[in-house]
Design a protein around this motif. Structure first.
Motif, PDB file in Angstrom:
ATOM      1  N   SER A   1      -2.936  -3.079  -3.366  1.00  0.00           N
ATOM      2  CA  SER A   1      -2.709  -2.006  -4.343  1.00  0.00           C
ATOM      3  C   SER A   1      -4.023  -1.339  -4.731  1.00  0.00           C
ATOM      4  O   SER A   1      -4.126  -0.107  -4.802  1.00  0.00           O
ATOM      5  CB  SER A   1      -2.015  -2.564  -5.587  1.00  0.00           C
ATOM      6  N   LEU A   2      -5.032  -2.155  -4.980  1.00  0.00           N
ATOM      7  CA  LEU A   2      -6.328  -1.635  -5.384  1.00  0.00           C
ATOM      8  C   LEU A   2      -6.969  -0.801  -4.280  1.00  0.00           C
ATOM      9  O   LEU A   2      -7.689   0.168  -4.555  1.00  0.00           O
ATOM     10  CB  LEU A   2      -7.244  -2.792  -5.763  1.00  0.00           C
ATOM     11  N   SER A   3      -6.698  -1.152  -3.030  1.00  0.00           N
ATOM     12  CA  SER A   3      -7.301  -0.419  -1.914  1.00  0.00           C
ATOM     13  C   SER A   3      -6.866   1.037  -1.883  1.00  0.00           C
ATOM     14  O   SER A   3      -7.645   1.924  -1.505  1.00  0.00           O
ATOM     15  CB  SER A   3      -6.938  -1.103  -0.590  1.00  0.00           C
ATOM     16  N   VAL A   4      -5.626   1.301  -2.287  1.00  0.00           N
ATOM     17  CA  VAL A   4      -5.125   2.678  -2.301  1.00  0.00           C
ATOM     18  C   VAL A   4      -5.899   3.510  -3.320  1.00  0.00           C
ATOM     19  O   VAL A   4      -6.314   4.651  -3.045  1.00  0.00           O
ATOM     20  CB  VAL A   4      -3.616   2.700  -2.621  1.00  0.00           C
ATOM     21  N   ILE A   5      -6.121   2.943  -4.496  1.00  0.00           N
ATOM     22  CA  ILE A   5      -6.812   3.668  -5.566  1.00  0.00           C
ATOM     23  C   ILE A   5      -8.276   3.895  -5.209  1.00  0.00           C
ATOM     24  O   ILE A   5      -8.804   5.009  -5.322  1.00  0.00           O
ATOM     25  CB  ILE A   5      -6.690   2.890  -6.887  1.00  0.00           C
ATOM     26  N   ILE A   6      -8.941   2.831  -4.764  1.00  0.00           N
ATOM     27  CA  ILE A   6     -10.367   2.952  -4.433  1.00  0.00           C
ATOM     28  C   ILE A   6     -10.572   3.885  -3.240  1.00  0.00           C
ATOM     29  O   ILE A   6     -11.499   4.702  -3.227  1.00  0.00           O
ATOM     30  CB  ILE A   6     -10.966   1.566  -4.140  1.00  0.00           C
ATOM     31  N   ASN A   7      -9.705   3.800  -2.243  1.00  0.00           N
ATOM     32  CA  ASN A   7      -9.835   4.668  -1.082  1.00  0.00           C
ATOM     33  C   ASN A   7      -9.690   6.130  -1.466  1.00  0.00           C
ATOM     34  O   ASN A   7     -10.400   7.001  -0.943  1.00  0.00           O
ATOM     35  CB  ASN A   7      -8.798   4.295  -0.025  1.00  0.00           C
TER      36      ASN A   7
ATOM     37  N   LEU B   1      -2.843   7.002   6.254  1.00  0.00           N
ATOM     38  CA  LEU B   1      -4.224   6.955   5.788  1.00  0.00           C
ATOM     39  C   LEU B   1      -4.385   6.218   4.461  1.00  0.00           C
ATOM     40  O   LEU B   1      -5.501   5.876   4.073  1.00  0.00           O
ATOM     41  CB  LEU B   1      -4.774   8.386   5.653  1.00  0.00           C
ATOM     42  N   THR B   2      -3.293   5.991   3.759  1.00  0.00           N
ATOM     43  CA  THR B   2      -3.353   5.208   2.518  1.00  0.00           C
ATOM     44  C   THR B   2      -2.966   3.752   2.734  1.00  0.00           C
ATOM     45  O   THR B   2      -2.973   2.967   1.780  1.00  0.00           O
ATOM     46  CB  THR B   2      -2.406   5.819   1.464  1.00  0.00           C
ATOM     47  N   THR B   3      -2.647   3.397   3.972  1.00  0.00           N
ATOM     48  CA  THR B   3      -2.021   2.100   4.245  1.00  0.00           C
ATOM     49  C   THR B   3      -2.921   1.129   4.980  1.00  0.00           C
ATOM     50  O   THR B   3      -2.848  -0.089   4.761  1.00  0.00           O
ATOM     51  CB  THR B   3      -0.731   2.316   5.074  1.00  0.00           C
TER      52      THR B   3
ATOM     53  N   SER C   1       0.824  -1.210   0.000  1.00  0.00           N
ATOM     54  CA  SER C   1       0.000   0.000   0.000  1.00  0.00           C
ATOM     55  C   SER C   1       0.860   1.264   0.000  1.00  0.00           C
ATOM     56  O   SER C   1       0.572   2.220  -0.729  1.00  0.00           O
ATOM     57  CB  SER C   1      -0.930   0.003   1.207  1.00  0.00           C
ATOM     58  N   VAL C   2       1.914   1.282   0.803  1.00  0.00           N
ATOM     59  CA  VAL C   2       2.797   2.444   0.847  1.00  0.00           C
ATOM     60  C   VAL C   2       3.474   2.652  -0.508  1.00  0.00           C
ATOM     61  O   VAL C   2       3.535   3.773  -1.032  1.00  0.00           O
ATOM     62  CB  VAL C   2       3.852   2.286   1.955  1.00  0.00           C
ATOM     63  N   LEU C   3       3.979   1.577  -1.096  1.00  0.00           N
ATOM     64  CA  LEU C   3       4.651   1.675  -2.399  1.00  0.00           C
ATOM     65  C   LEU C   3       3.682   2.136  -3.485  1.00  0.00           C
ATOM     66  O   LEU C   3       4.033   2.950  -4.342  1.00  0.00           O
ATOM     67  CB  LEU C   3       5.268   0.325  -2.768  1.00  0.00           C
ATOM     68  N   THR C   4       2.463   1.627  -3.458  1.00  0.00           N
ATOM     69  CA  THR C   4       1.462   2.022  -4.450  1.00  0.00           C
ATOM     70  C   THR C   4       1.116   3.503  -4.316  1.00  0.00           C
ATOM     71  O   THR C   4       1.002   4.224  -5.313  1.00  0.00           O
ATOM     72  CB  THR C   4       0.188   1.177  -4.304  1.00  0.00           C
ATOM     73  N   ALA C   5       0.940   3.963  -3.085  1.00  0.00           N
ATOM     74  CA  ALA C   5       0.623   5.373  -2.855  1.00  0.00           C
ATOM     75  C   ALA C   5       1.752   6.278  -3.345  1.00  0.00           C
ATOM     76  O   ALA C   5       1.499   7.338  -3.940  1.00  0.00           O
ATOM     77  CB  ALA C   5       0.361   5.613  -1.370  1.00  0.00           C
TER      78      ALA C   5
ATOM     79  N   ALA D   1       3.903   5.487  -5.734  1.00  0.00           N
ATOM     80  CA  ALA D   1       3.960   5.378  -7.196  1.00  0.00           C
ATOM     81  C   ALA D   1       2.884   6.226  -7.863  1.00  0.00           C
ATOM     82  O   ALA D   1       3.123   6.793  -8.941  1.00  0.00           O
ATOM     83  CB  ALA D   1       3.807   3.914  -7.609  1.00  0.00           C
ATOM     84  N   PHE D   2       1.718   6.351  -7.251  1.00  0.00           N
ATOM     85  CA  PHE D   2       0.627   7.119  -7.827  1.00  0.00           C
ATOM     86  C   PHE D   2       0.678   8.596  -7.433  1.00  0.00           C
ATOM     87  O   PHE D   2      -0.205   9.369  -7.822  1.00  0.00           O
ATOM     88  CB  PHE D   2      -0.721   6.521  -7.418  1.00  0.00           C
ATOM     89  N   GLY D   3       1.686   8.981  -6.681  1.00  0.00           N
ATOM     90  CA  GLY D   3       1.864  10.385  -6.341  1.00  0.00           C
ATOM     91  C   GLY D   3       0.789  10.947  -5.430  1.00  0.00           C
ATOM     92  O   GLY D   3       0.437  12.128  -5.538  1.00  0.00           O
ATOM     93  N   ILE D   4       0.259  10.129  -4.541  1.00  0.00           N
ATOM     94  CA  ILE D   4      -0.734  10.615  -3.581  1.00  0.00           C
ATOM     95  C   ILE D   4      -0.051  11.571  -2.603  1.00  0.00           C
ATOM     96  O   ILE D   4       1.144  11.449  -2.319  1.00  0.00           O
ATOM     97  CB  ILE D   4      -1.380   9.426  -2.848  1.00  0.00           C
ATOM     98  N   GLN D   5      -0.802  12.537  -2.117  1.00  0.00           N
ATOM     99  CA  GLN D   5      -0.256  13.571  -1.256  1.00  0.00           C
ATOM    100  C   GLN D   5       0.552  12.967  -0.108  1.00  0.00           C
ATOM    101  O   GLN D   5       0.106  12.040   0.568  1.00  0.00           O
ATOM    102  CB  GLN D   5      -1.385  14.433  -0.684  1.00  0.00           C
ATOM    103  N   LYS D   6       1.739  13.534   0.099  1.00  0.00           N
ATOM    104  CA  LYS D   6       2.658  12.983   1.092  1.00  0.00           C
ATOM    105  C   LYS D   6       2.090  12.964   2.503  1.00  0.00           C
ATOM    106  O   LYS D   6       2.303  11.987   3.241  1.00  0.00           O
ATOM    107  CB  LYS D   6       3.973  13.762   1.068  1.00  0.00           C
ATOM    108  N   PRO D   7       1.360  14.008   2.952  1.00  0.00           N
ATOM    109  CA  PRO D   7       0.796  13.940   4.309  1.00  0.00           C
ATOM    110  C   PRO D   7      -0.137  12.746   4.512  1.00  0.00           C
ATOM    111  O   PRO D   7      -0.190  12.184   5.615  1.00  0.00           O
ATOM    112  CB  PRO D   7       0.024  15.267   4.437  1.00  0.00           C
ATOM    113  N   LEU D   8      -0.861  12.352   3.473  1.00  0.00           N
ATOM    114  CA  LEU D   8      -1.741  11.190   3.590  1.00  0.00           C
ATOM    115  C   LEU D   8      -0.936   9.902   3.736  1.00  0.00           C
ATOM    116  O   LEU D   8      -1.340   8.984   4.452  1.00  0.00           O
ATOM    117  CB  LEU D   8      -2.659  11.094   2.368  1.00  0.00           C
ATOM    118  N   ILE D   9       0.209   9.847   3.067  1.00  0.00           N
ATOM    119  CA  ILE D   9       1.056   8.650   3.149  1.00  0.00           C
ATOM    120  C   ILE D   9       1.741   8.574   4.503  1.00  0.00           C
ATOM    121  O   ILE D   9       1.745   7.526   5.161  1.00  0.00           O
ATOM    122  CB  ILE D   9       2.105   8.646   2.016  1.00  0.00           C
ATOM    123  N   THR D  10       2.321   9.700   4.943  1.00  0.00           N
ATOM    124  CA  THR D  10       3.079   9.696   6.197  1.00  0.00           C
ATOM    125  C   THR D  10       2.173   9.494   7.411  1.00  0.00           C
ATOM    126  O   THR D  10       2.633   9.034   8.465  1.00  0.00           O
ATOM    127  CB  THR D  10       3.854  11.005   6.363  1.00  0.00           C
ATOM    128  N   SER D  11       0.902   9.823   7.296  1.00  0.00           N
ATOM    129  CA  SER D  11      -0.021   9.612   8.419  1.00  0.00           C
ATOM    130  C   SER D  11      -0.646   8.224   8.404  1.00  0.00           C
ATOM    131  O   SER D  11      -1.409   7.875   9.312  1.00  0.00           O
ATOM    132  CB  SER D  11      -1.127  10.671   8.402  1.00  0.00           C
TER     133      SER D  11
END
Length: 441
Positions: free
Chosen positions: A147-153, A110-112, A92-96, A98-108
């Protein structure tokens, strides 16, 4: 009165300015340290920070120490489940990224957390529900689902955020959708089910052959408990609190019987196990480790969650038709834990009114769980956290004329919410700007 208020403000300011508070709550010290560092090793630590925060977000926490203890609990209960959480969260972290999701969402994290849950629940329930081993084919499903969970979320988050007035969180809606689809795809054929005995009753029979016990009619316990986990690393001497084994510790007696002290003890154990069941674990020591992690994040968070789990378990007693196996295994408490925490300490300012709304949310989630228990049993599917998600999305709209309970805009941990409300440290960025309602009303 003014002197007491000023003294309280000074104490609060000193507490939040201390070095100790920097590793509690959202643990800002780690983020501040990693921002200043560069290099391969520091990048790995930054990745682990995102990974660990994602594991902690399963229970609405945002702390890498909490996430580390959750990972320890997963491996303590079952190495396979631990690897499942490790793979799901990492993908999930790698997918987020790779898709360039906002860094604060990754570091908190919320994408994982959705991907982590996909890995944990798949490895935990698949062998139990459908008598299927966790093969390479299943791991491919886990990687794809994470991987799909990151996109759908991200899509659901954008959809819920389209309304500026009533922004809703996606919660674990993504996880529930993906996990149920995965279980449907991985279901055995009818012939295979008959061969391997994948029905609920057969699963209970197999368990009883392994652990000789009195006959139990509990179907939900067989569906949602981790009965076939690996040996418990932190088990009590001569006592292992796992699926059905409480009957070997205490004789099965009616909860309402005059000599029901044993049942009350089992009820208390079930409340503790509810914390583990949030993470797909039915292990007492794993639950205690996770509780320690949540306490490090926020004591208020833990207390409100335990109260919710206790209320949910009480509803289970009233709805279980004198079959309390599910209550004693924490299966009536985990949705209550999440429903209580979401309303009373995360999305609303802790107050009497938010506690009342949280209690209503817990009771409603228990009623929905009872209805789903009957329907999903026919499909041989678990209801997961669907009850709490549906009810929480409704109760997040709770509001009365004076504006309370107060909805939090900049979500952090409950102690900080209260601190900002009382002291008004940054009025412009306060999560309850322009609202002067007493937090105790």
């Amino acid at each position: 009165m003014e002197k007491e208020t000023k003294s309280f403000k000074c104490m609060a300011c000193r507490a939040f300015d201390s070095k100790w508070i920097q590793i509690l709550g959202d643990c800002p010290a780690v983020d501040e340290c990693l921002k200043k560092k560069k290099g391969c090793c520091w990048n790995l630590l930054n990745f682990y920070n995102c990974f660990a925060r994602g594991l902690s977000q399963i229970a609405f926490a945002n702390n890498p120490i909490t996430g580390t203890l959750v990972l320890l609990a997963l491996f303590a209960a079952s190495p396979t489940v631990g690897v499942g959480g490790l793979v799901g969260a990492s993908v999930s972290v790698l997918t987020a990224m790779a898709f360039g999701i906002q860094k604060p969402l990754i570091t908190s994290g919320l994408t994982t957390y959705n991907g982590a849950l996909v890995g944990i629940i798949t490895t935990s329930l698949l062998p139990l529900l459908y008598s299927k081993p966790v093969t390479l084919y299943v791991w491919m499903f886990i990687i794809f689902g994470a991987s799909l969970s990151v996109i759908i979320n991200s899509c659901i988050d954008n959809l819920f955020s389209s309304s500026q007035k009533n922004v809703l969180p996606p919660l674990t809606l993504t996880f529930n959708a993906i996990q149920l689809l995965m279980f449907v795809c991985l279901m055995s054929s009818n012939a295979s089910e008959q061969e391997h005995g994948a029905t609920v009753q057969d699963i209970s029979t197999k368990t009883q052959e392994t652990y000789p016990i009195p006959t139990s009619n509990s179907s939900a316990t067989a569906l949602f408990s981790h009965q076939n986990s690996a040996k418990h690393i932190f088990a009590f001497p001569k006592i292992i609190f796992s699926h059905f084994r409480y009957r070997q510790i205490f004789p099965a007696d009616n909860f309402h019987s005059p000599g029901g002290r044993r049942a009350y003890t089992l009820f208390a154990i079930g409340v503790v196990l509810s914390v583990g069941q949030v993470h797909g674990l039915n292990d007492l020591w794993a639950s205690v480790i996770i509780m320690l992690g949540i306490f490090i994040y926020s004591p208020i968070h833990l207390v409100t969650g335990i109260i919710g789990a206790g209320l949910g378990s009480t509803c289970g007693i009233l709805l279980a038709n004198e079959d309390f196996d599910d209550v004693y295994n924490g299966l009536w408490g985990y949705n209550g834990f999440l429903a209580s925490v979401a309303i009373s300490s995360i999305f609303f300012l802790p107050s009497i009114r938010s506690f009342i709304v949280a209690g209503a949310n817990v009771v409603t989630a228990a009623l929905v769980q009872k209805a789903f228990q009957l329907g999903f049993k026919q499909l041989n599917l678990p209801y997961l956290t669907v009850p709490y998600v549906l009810t929480t999305l409704i109760f997040l709209q709770a509001k009365v004329k004076d504006g309370s309970p107060i909805r939090i805009k900049n979500i952090s941990y409950p102690e900080k919410h209260l601190y900002e409300h009382y002291v008004g440290m940054r009025k412009d960025s306060s999560p309850h700007k322009d609202q002067e309602v007493s937090p105790f009303l």
